[in-house]
Design an enzyme around this catalytic site. Structure first.
Site, short mmCIF file in Angstrom:
data_model
loop_
_atom_site.label_atom_id
_atom_site.label_comp_id
_atom_site.label_asym_id
_atom_site.label_seq_id
_atom_site.Cartn_x
_atom_site.Cartn_y
_atom_site.Cartn_z
N GLU A 100 0.74 -1.41 0.41
CA GLU A 100 0.25 -0.12 -0.04
C GLU A 100 0.95 1.16 -0.15
OE1 GLU A 100 -3.17 0.36 -0.85
OE2 GLU A 100 -3.51 -2.07 -0.59
N CYS A 256 -13.53 2.20 -14.83
CA CYS A 256 -14.13 3.54 -14.64
C CYS A 256 -12.40 4.41 -13.74
CB CYS A 256 -14.96 3.65 -13.00
SG CYS A 256 -15.23 4.57 -12.87
N CYS A 272 -25.30 3.27 -11.26
CA CYS A 272 -24.66 4.50 -11.33
C CYS A 272 -25.12 5.76 -11.53
CB CYS A 272 -23.34 4.29 -12.76
SG CYS A 272 -22.36 5.62 -12.76
#
Length: 539
Positions: A100, A256, A272
């Site tokens: 991360e 996306c 959406c």
């Protein structure tokens, strides 16, 4: 849409201290303004249900569709494999932590090799804690944002020395106890490693959620940020929180996307609102083209979709100054504040070279300060150039800087100008004015040791192989490459045109008996051809 107009309990934005609504004559959104001293702060405006997930059935359908897509389409990444296969919970949390931190502001393709090498060299928190910062910087070199590696090691040392090698077990403890671990990283570690049902919000998640619920205000503003975290916590799957968070990030990274989203491949397209707006815009345009739309037809969806937007009091809707752009489609969301342009800086850099003990070239490197930009990394002797400094003054200043570093007099005229190298950091547009200086042999210039001159940074001579393995920035590698390119061009034989080569042959000295080439009738040169007079005379 009836149930969407009911306010959802438990999901909202935190009131910002010292802020209140500002009046606005028109538009779907109002600006937040600081009230005058002594004025009472009005109650914060609750977001419209249009910007929320309020239907439990819809939330469950959303989770099911997203996780099914993730199980089919997820990328095979090394940290995901390790998070699944590692039985030791602390090693698992450590591996997620490393991935991360590396993935912050860095693409997955770039991180994969760095992550693999990192985990091979330091597979445990104890191994990383025992490493030197020099080793950490050397492996991190080229990944950018170098302070991340330093903070990661500081965190590992704290876990080993103060927490008995045991990683904190909740997102709240991770954020509180570990240096450099923020809200997102803590949530990712806790959900993926421990199964804590907590949401995460990074750049990919921000983009997905803004489009799902038409969040058109500045995505970095406090109201939008808090609302995004509320949505993330509400949506996260309680049974598979780690997979759900990774699925949401995967959706933003692969489907996306910022500029060319693949809406037809999106598993949550029915949920959406941005996609519904695109479809409604197309319907309105089609009716107008066919002459079926009345002249008073509004340019976009019904403003009642967001009740607060009709009053210009929604902190989540797009501002009236930024109307819908039909060419962008769902990419109208999210909106970002104008990016601040990086400041321009110029730095004079000297590549100091000598012949090593075995005849191999060696270069002088000095270490940067332990804090600030590129902290602790090694570089060629460099000096920040003041604006407006002329080339002669710049050269003299750099010569003095190199002289102070080496303890040997350096004449400014000996510095050979190589050229300029441009490198853009996140907030600095850096131009390196590169000079080179070739010394005579080994030991010709010895760096001053720190014990003798405490104010000088550490320095050392390195071979090219050592340079490539050292903790140097990508910018310094560009500088060395520029010097090598110029050196190669100087050694390469120059190509001469036929016309110039002919002129050179005419002017060159000739052996006895050979005369200058004459011009033929057609204008061409007959090189080495004797004139008729000379030929008869020779006979």
């Amino acid at each position: 849409m009836g149930r969407l107009r009911a306010a959802a309990a438990g999901i909202g934005r935190r009131p910002q201290p010292g802020t209140g609504p500002a009046k606005q004559s028109s538009g779907r959104c109002r600006e937040m303004a600081v009230p005058q001293r002594g004025a009472s702060c009005p109650a914060p405006v609750q977001p419209s249900a249009f910007h929320l997930f309020v239907d439990a059935a819809e939330i469950e359908a959303f989770r099911t569709s997203l996780l099914a897509w993730y199980d089919r389409c997820k990328r095979d990444l090394p940290w995901r494999r390790l998070a699944v296969s590692e039985p030791d919970v602390d090693k698992r949390a450590y591996s997620v932590w490393v991935s991360e931190v590396m993935l912050q502001q860095t693409q997955v393709a770039t991180v994969m090799d760095y992550y693999t090498r990192w985990m091979q060299k330091w597979p445990t928190l104890q191994a990383l804690a025992d490493a030197s910062l020099e080793e950490v910087n050397a492996l991190w070199a080229g990944l950018g944002y170098y302070s991340r590696g330093k903070r990661l090691q500081e965190g590992a040392r704290k876990v080993v020395s103060e927490l008995a090698g045991r990683m904190p077990r909740t997102a709240e403890e991770l954020q509180k106890l570990l240096p450099g671990v923020g809200r997102y990283t803590a949530g990712a570690i806790a959900s993926i490693s421990y199964g804590q049902a907590t949401g995460v919000v990074d750049g990919n998640v921000t983009r997905v959620l803004c489009r799902l619920r038409c969040l058109g205000a500045d995505a970095s503003s406090p109201p939008v940020t808090e609302h995004l975290w509320g949505l993330a916590h509400a949506l996260v799957d309680r049974a598979r929180p780690g997979d759900f968070n990774q699925a949401l990030m995967e959706l933003g990274a692969t489907v996306c996307s910022p500029k060319s989203p693949l809406c037809t491949e999106c598993p949550v397209r029915p949920h959406c609102w941005a996609q519904r707006r695109v479809e409604k815009e197309l319907e309105v345009a089609s009716r107008r083209l066919l002459g079926k739309a009345p002249s008073s037809c509004p340019p976009g969806p019904d403003i009642e979709e967001c009740a607060a937007g009709a009053l210009g009091s929604c902190p989540l809707c797009p501002p009236a100054s930024e109307p819908w752009d039909g060419s962008l489609g769902v990419a109208n969301f999210p909106r970002k504040a104008a990016k601040k342009q990086p400041r321009a800086e110029r730095t004079a850099t000297c590549v100091l070279e000598r012949s090593g003990r075995c005849g191999e070239p060696e270069f002088l490197l000095v270490q940067r300060p332990g804090s600030g930009l590129l902290a602790g990394l090694w570089e060629f002797p460099s000096l920040l150039v003041a604006p407006g400094l002329k080339e002669k003054q710049q050269r003299e200043a750099l010569a003095g800087h190199v002289q102070a570093q080496t303890g040997t007099a350096i004449a400014a005229g000996r510095l050979w100008h190589v050229g300029e190298v441009v490198h853009v950091f996140s907030h600095i547009h850096q131009t390196y004015v590169v000079y080179s200086l070739l010394l005579d042999g080994p030991g010709a210039v010895a760096p001053v040791k720190r014990e003798e001159e405490p104010e000088l940074p550490a320095s050392r001579w390195v071979t090219k192989a050592d340079f490539q393995a050292a903790a140097v920035s990508t910018a310094m590698k560009k500088v060395l490459k520029a010097c090598e390119r110029q050196s190669h061009e100087e050694k390469r034989p120059r190509m001469v045109s036929k016309r110039k080569r002919g002129a050179a042959l005419e002017d060159a000295p000739r052996p006895p008996g050979q005369v200058k080439a004459e011009t033929a009738a057609d204008g061409s040169l007959a090189r080495g051809q004797l004139s008729l007079h000379t030929f008869l005379k020779a006979k």
